[in-house]
Write a protein that holds these residues in place. Sequence first.
Motif, PDB file in Angstrom:
ATOM      1  N   GLY A 192       6.947  -0.656  -0.874  1.00 31.89           N
ATOM      2  CA  GLY A 192       6.595   0.828  -0.107  1.00 31.89           C
ATOM      3  C   GLY A 192       6.745   0.233   1.365  1.00 31.89           C
ATOM      4  N   VAL A 193       6.866   0.847   2.185  1.00 32.74           N
ATOM      5  CA  VAL A 193       7.141   0.108   3.350  1.00 32.74           C
ATOM      6  C   VAL A 193       5.844   0.697   4.230  1.00 32.74           C
ATOM      7  CG1 VAL A 193       8.732   3.199   3.630  1.00 32.74           C
ATOM      8  CG2 VAL A 193       8.881   1.062   5.734  1.00 32.74           C
ATOM      9  N   GLY A 194       5.233   0.971   3.466  1.00 35.48           N
ATOM     10  CA  GLY A 194       3.634   1.569   3.654  1.00 35.48           C
ATOM     11  C   GLY A 194       3.128   0.117   3.450  1.00 35.48           C
ATOM     12  N   LYS A 195       3.104  -0.807   3.277  1.00 40.50           N
ATOM     13  CA  LYS A 195       2.547  -1.832   3.133  1.00 40.50           C
ATOM     14  C   LYS A 195       3.186  -3.118   3.812  1.00 40.50           C
ATOM     15  CE  LYS A 195       0.286  -0.271  -1.139  1.00 40.50           C
ATOM     16  NZ  LYS A 195       1.490  -0.926  -1.857  1.00 40.50           N
ATOM     17  N   ALA A 196       4.121  -3.214   4.390  1.00 39.15           N
ATOM     18  CA  ALA A 196       5.034  -3.744   5.981  1.00 39.15           C
ATOM     19  C   ALA A 196       3.724  -4.140   6.994  1.00 39.15           C
ATOM     20  CB  ALA A 196       6.481  -3.723   6.293  1.00 39.15           C
ATOM     21  N   ASP A 227       9.324  -5.846  -2.645  1.00 40.29           N
ATOM     22  CA  ASP A 227      10.674  -5.319  -2.484  1.00 40.29           C
ATOM     23  C   ASP A 227      11.177  -5.676  -0.563  1.00 40.29           C
ATOM     24  OD1 ASP A 227       9.813  -2.662  -0.862  1.00 40.29           O
ATOM     25  OD2 ASP A 227       9.849  -1.639  -3.211  1.00 40.29           O
ATOM     26  N   GLN A 228      12.142  -4.834  -1.267  1.00 42.21           N
ATOM     27  CA  GLN A 228      12.921  -4.783   0.768  1.00 42.21           C
ATOM     28  C   GLN A 228      11.834  -3.733   1.637  1.00 42.21           C
ATOM     29  OE1 GLN A 228      17.017  -5.807   0.699  1.00 42.21           O
ATOM     30  NE2 GLN A 228      17.391  -4.499   2.438  1.00 42.21           N
ATOM     31  N   GLU A 229      11.591  -2.902   1.301  1.00 39.64           N
ATOM     32  CA  GLU A 229      10.661  -2.058   1.643  1.00 39.64           C
ATOM     33  C   GLU A 229      10.104  -2.886   2.468  1.00 39.64           C
ATOM     34  OE1 GLU A 229      10.477   1.481   0.757  1.00 39.64           O
ATOM     35  OE2 GLU A 229      12.138   2.627   0.959  1.00 39.64           O
ATOM     36  N   ALA A 230       8.695  -3.558   1.656  1.00 43.36           N
ATOM     37  CA  ALA A 230       7.202  -4.046   1.867  1.00 43.36           C
ATOM     38  C   ALA A 230       7.981  -4.916   2.853  1.00 43.36           C
ATOM     39  CB  ALA A 230       6.761  -4.267   0.773  1.00 43.36           C
ATOM     40  N   ALA A 231       9.094  -5.589   2.515  1.00 43.85           N
ATOM     41  CA  ALA A 231       9.025  -7.271   3.724  1.00 43.85           C
ATOM     42  C   ALA A 231       9.625  -6.315   4.302  1.00 43.85           C
ATOM     43  CB  ALA A 231      10.298  -7.816   2.631  1.00 43.85           C
ATOM     44  N   GLY A 232       9.419  -5.795   5.335  1.00 46.88           N
ATOM     45  CA  GLY A 232      10.569  -5.262   6.565  1.00 46.88           C
ATOM     46  C   GLY A 232      10.043  -6.191   7.543  1.00 46.88           C
ATOM     47  N   LYS A 233       8.881  -6.204   7.927  1.00 42.93           N
ATOM     48  CA  LYS A 233       8.022  -6.928   8.770  1.00 42.93           C
ATOM     49  C   LYS A 233       8.426  -8.494   8.677  1.00 42.93           C
ATOM     50  CE  LYS A 233       6.240  -2.978  10.502  1.00 42.93           C
ATOM     51  NZ  LYS A 233       7.445  -3.210  11.797  1.00 42.93           N
ATOM     52  N   LEU A 234       8.879  -9.150   7.557  1.00 43.50           N
ATOM     53  CA  LEU A 234       8.537 -10.664   7.765  1.00 43.50           C
ATOM     54  C   LEU A 234       9.791 -11.423   7.812  1.00 43.50           C
ATOM     55  CD1 LEU A 234       7.544 -10.716   3.534  1.00 43.50           C
ATOM     56  CD2 LEU A 234       5.600 -10.139   5.715  1.00 43.50           C
ATOM     57  N   PRO A 235       9.411 -12.272   8.145  1.00 44.05           N
ATOM     58  CA  PRO A 235      10.334 -13.622   9.085  1.00 44.05           C
ATOM     59  C   PRO A 235      11.128 -14.016   7.918  1.00 44.05           C
ATOM     60  CG  PRO A 235       8.620 -14.191   9.032  1.00 44.05           C
ATOM     61  CD  PRO A 235       8.207 -13.125   8.493  1.00 44.05           C
TER      62      PRO A 235
END
Length: 240
Positions: A192-196, A227-235
């Motif tokens: 989920g995007v809330g965890k990013a 998942d991709q949403e949670a990983a949105g800020k990972l390099p």
Amino acid sequence: MSARHIQITRDAADLAWTAASEFIRIGREAIAERGTFHVALSGGGTPIPMYALLALPEWRTRLAWDKVHIYWGDERCVPPDASSSNYGTAKNALLERLDLPAANIHRIHGELPPEEGAEHYVRVVGGVIFDLILLGMGDDGHTASLFPGSPLLFEAARLVAPVYVEHLNSWRVTLTPPAINAGKVVMFLVSGVGKAERLYEVLYGEDAPERLPAQLIKAGRVIWLVDQEAAGKLPIESPP
């Protein structure tokens, strides 16, 4: 030294499939090596799709469930039939669909007073080497029932402890960092995007475990399934 592996999945469904596959793989390896598989389950909503997959007939046959021993990383101090019970969630999604001996299910007795529940559970897990511990991560960086600022974050002796979570106005019983870090493999499921933002801080930010308890987890091998949403800020590159 802890080895960290980060795997990004396309979405929550792919996360569940990947997690179920890893669960089976680790379980089969443990049974082949030692004749038994000791796994601690996680609460929360993220692992439920994985539990549902493992309960399907085509997945159930991939593991010798009579050789699997089930534990929990933490539990709310509620009866086992309460809607908020981590045991109850796993029972409804997975356990009642398995041919699993009752003696192989080792729940935390959340209906007991917190101190008694912790004392009972430490007698259960004392001497157990966990092949796999499943964990989630809250949007505040907590994992199991290890919350920011908790007195348990730097616990060095106890394997299991009760803890009062003030902002939730509830008691919990949880494995402590020493117990979790003694596990062979820890697998985080994060969706989920809330965890990013918090996930980036935990994995790549400054070392601040009192604020980000998930940073304390440094078992022999730590797998982050994200998942991709949670990983949105990972390099890290997203999956195709």
